[in-house]
Scaffold this active site. Structure first.
Site, short mmCIF file in Angstrom:
data_model
loop_
_atom_site.label_atom_id
_atom_site.label_comp_id
_atom_site.label_asym_id
_atom_site.label_seq_id
_atom_site.Cartn_x
_atom_site.Cartn_y
_atom_site.Cartn_z
N TYR B 235 0.84 -1.21 0.00
CA TYR B 235 0.00 0.00 0.00
C TYR B 235 0.87 1.25 0.00
O TYR B 235 0.55 2.25 -0.65
CB TYR B 235 -0.98 -0.04 1.18
N GLU B 244 5.56 9.31 -7.83
CA GLU B 244 6.53 9.01 -8.89
C GLU B 244 5.98 9.40 -10.24
O GLU B 244 6.64 10.00 -11.07
CB GLU B 244 6.81 7.50 -8.97
N THR B 367 3.87 1.03 -16.57
CA THR B 367 3.75 1.18 -18.02
C THR B 367 2.41 1.84 -18.38
O THR B 367 1.49 1.90 -17.56
CB THR B 367 3.81 -0.19 -18.74
#
Ligand SMILES: Cc1cc2nc3c(=O)[nH]c(=O)nc-3n(C[C@H](O)[C@H](O)[C@H](O)COP(=O)(O)OP(=O)(O)OC[C@H]3O[C@@H](n4cnc5c(N)ncnc54)[C@H](O)[C@@H]3O)c2cc1C
Lengths: 254, 381
Positions: B235, B244, B367
């Site tokens: 988590y 990020e 991705t």
């Protein structure tokens, strides 16, 4: 040592720019504004003088309310306080500007802070009049030196150096004095994030000077022709020599 | 472009970082790209600039600033001509250190956070494994509790900053039978016993950023180096991945913006069939279209920041933004390279490097497919 630095908010000279349709101004809609590069060095010099000699530092600008951003940036680097001579954003000529600065310096001196040194940039990056520093010194009856690339202090005197062909010119000025500095005198620091956060709390004094009648009037602005980036190859190796000589003659170099 | 989100402080900060990038980084990037790494000194300089702890508390040396300040920082770092260096720095500021700053114990924060903020200690985020990337819940690396230690075993791959880092934030299974409910985050010091680091060379792009493979062979980690609670690591990772992704969006849109500016300069100086390349409608249309898409990408990212700033759930906005920004940035890189013609294929210009660098963002930090996978799930499909 109490130092006052006078700065000007100018459009970022590296940026592409266009003129307004009436040719009276540059179109600032997509422009960044900054402090003239010489003046950025003046700000840095003031901070270094304070770091070595103690005393106080202040920065002053004459300009619209948004010019407080350039003051704040100087405060973020370490200048103690700011003075904004607030205008409506219209242009002031060098005479009017210097008179307003002189009035401000004199009124601040009356309230206690005696300036030993007033620093300017050698010329502003936009109009490049080379006048304001000299005019302020004349009105205050202080000695003045321009185009300086090194400042030191000896026995209550400023020792200032100016670059000259093949060497340096050395000047001694008694304090209080006005010095205009040039890029290269130092490498200005970048304001740290912490400096920027603490600058929020520093004081900016706002004064609204009355605008005198301007005596130096602008006609209009014209954008210079863009330089073409074209490269002409005159030849290769030794065969190129006659063409190069001809070209140099054409350009009047030889 | 002016934006209602940025204040005077943000603008001053932007100029400061831009100058730093232009003066302290860009003159050296060719050398660093060739070397495959950059000097650790860069982190110290960034630390002095105060940008390695933008949103962290002042008591640890942070600036206590907001998410918009982070956005400005990442946008300006996106203009560094080595996007690899940018990525490495963002790993420090918004990919690894947040685990410590937001979930670490007071003990850990006191011990490590000031060093990360000053740039003395470099961090790495250690999630991906040779067998598992997108599907992190299935990671193989284990951390078995033994007395007051965890014993780490396993291998990790594609780890940015591996060769430089002092502190590794490692995700490992503390309960291998519990899937994502069995993952924990551990802070591992570089010189720990049984910890091997090997460089991975020859990447497509991001050359100045070093990448490595890590192996843990019975590596002991003090139990006090557990980040947050045991078995909550998955988590924390999901929470941190949003940051990020957000910072990668800020950086890549501004890299794309810079590529457009470079390409305008090029098109204005290139004469073809007696006219400037920039005077052809086709070129003008292409550039205007790319600018529109970059602006849309930027505004979507700002929307995510706005949600975060208000303490709202930003997962959807971040996922969309990450997928969209990466698509747009790659389209910009491709089209701008095309406008450069043959010059776009030669390393003298920044464009081939940019083309390689930006390709990473369809993969790194999750991705594009994973972004749409998350979104589809959240759309109830
Ligand atoms: C230069 C670089 C730096 C990196 N830095 C780090 C780092 O510092 N730390 C770290 O932990 N990792 C790092 N990574 C790893 C990166 O995060 C992973 O590569 C990425 O998450 C993808 O994982 P994978 O490579 O295992 O691909 P896989 O997970 O094997 O994916 C293969 C393909 O399957 C697709 N796919 C996955 N799920 C689905 C789905 N549900 N439906 C359809 N298709 C799907 C993927 O989109 C991809 O196209 C880095 C990678 C690179 C290249």
């Amino acid at each position: 040592m109490n130092t006052l630095v006078c700065i000007k908010r100018v459009p970022d000279t590296g940026a592409r720019f266009a003129l307004t349709s009436d040719g009276q101004d540059i179109d600032s809609r997509n422009l960044e504004f900054t402090i003239s590069p010489h003046e950025e060095c003046a700000v840095e010099e003031a901070i270094r003088i304070q770091e070595k000699q103690g005393g106080s530092t202040a920065v002053l600008t004459l300009g619209p309310e948004v010019a407080s951003e350039q003051i704040r940036e100087s405060l973020a680097k370490g200048i103690d306080r700011g003075v904004l001579l607030e205008t409506d954003g219209s242009e002031w000529d060098p005479q009017a500007t210097s008179q307003a600065i002189v009035n401000a310096v004199q009124s601040i001196q009356k309230t206690g802070t005696k300036y030993d040194l007033v620093l300017f940039g050698n010329e502003s990056a936009d109009s490049g009049d080379y006048q304001v520093g000299v005019r302020v010194a004349a009105a205050l009856d202080w000695p003045c030196i321009t185009g300086i690339k090194s400042i030191e202090f000896q026995n209550n005197q400023v020792v200032a150096k100016r670059e000259a062909p093949g060497g340096w010119e050395l000047f001694r000025l008694t304090l209080p004095a006005v010095v205009t500095v040039k890029e290269g005198i130092n490498v200005p620091r970048h304001p740290s994030l912490r400096g920027i956060m603490t600058a929020k709390k520093k004081e900016i004094e706002r004064i609204k000077p009355a605008k005198p009648e301007l005596k130096l009037l602008k006609q209009n602005l014209r954008k210079p022709q863009e330089k073409s980036g074209e490269i002409q190859i005159l030849g290769h190796g030794i065969e190129a020599v006659p063409a190069i000589v001809a070209k140099l003659k054409e350009l009047g170099v030889i | 472009m002016d934006s209602p989100f940025f204040s005077e402080e943000h603008r001053i900060f932007r100029r400061s970082v831009r100058k730093f990038v232009d003066e302290e980084l860009n003159p050296h990037v060719d050398e660093w790209e060739a070397a495959g790494r950059f000097p650790k000194e860069v982190y110290k300089k960034l630390g002095d600039l105060g940008v390695l702890g933008i949103r962290y508390p002042a008591e640890y040396g942070g600036a206590d600033a907001d998410i918009w300040t982070t956005a400005v920082f990442c946008e300006e770092m996106g203009r560094c001509r080595s996007r690899g260096l940018t990525m490495s720095v963002l790993v420090q500021t918004d990919m690894s250190s947040p685990h410590l700053a937001y979930r670490g114990s007071d003990f850990l924060k006191k011990k490590y956070l000031p060093g990360m903020i000053s740039g003395k200690r470099v961090g790495a985020i250690v999630l991906s494994e040779p067998e598992v990337g997108s599907d992190l819940a299935n990671m193989r690396t284990t951390a078995k509790k033994k007395g007051d230690q965890y014993i780490l075993n396993g291998s990790k791959t594609y780890i940015t900053n591996a060769l430089q880092a002092d502190l590794f934030f490692v995700a490992a299974k503390t309960d291998p039978s519990a899937g994502k409910k069995g993952v924990s985050m551990l802070l591992v010091e570089r010189d720990s016993p049984g910890f091997l680091i090997e460089p991975m060379k020859k990447k497509l792009g991001m050359h100045a950023s070093d990448t490595g493979e890590l192996t843990f062979q019975n590596t002991p980690v003090p139990a006090e180096n557990l980040i947050g609670e045991e078995n909550q690591g998955f988590y924390y990772v999901m929470e941190s991945l949003q940051k990020e992704r957000f910072v990668s969006c800020c950086a890549m849109t501004s890299s794309a913006q810079q590529a457009i500016e470079d390409t305008i300069d090029y098109a204005q100086s290139r004469n073809i069939f007696g006219k400037k390349l920039s005077e052809y409608d086709l070129t003008r249309y292409k550039l205007a279209r790319l600018q529109t898409r970059v602006e849309a990408a930027r505004q979507l990212t700002y929307y995510a920041a706005h949600l975060y700033d208000r303490g709202l759930d930003w997962t959807d906005a971040v996922s969309m933004s990450k997928a969209f920004c990466a698509e747009v940035a790659n389209e910009v890189a491709d089209e701008c390279l095309q406008i450069h013609g043959g010059a776009g294929y030669i390393e003298e210009y920044d464009i081939p490097r940019l083309f390689r660098d930006l390709r990473l963002w369809k993969i790194g930090a999750g991705t594009t497919e994973v972004m749409y996978y998350i979104l589809a799930k959240r759309m109830g499909i």
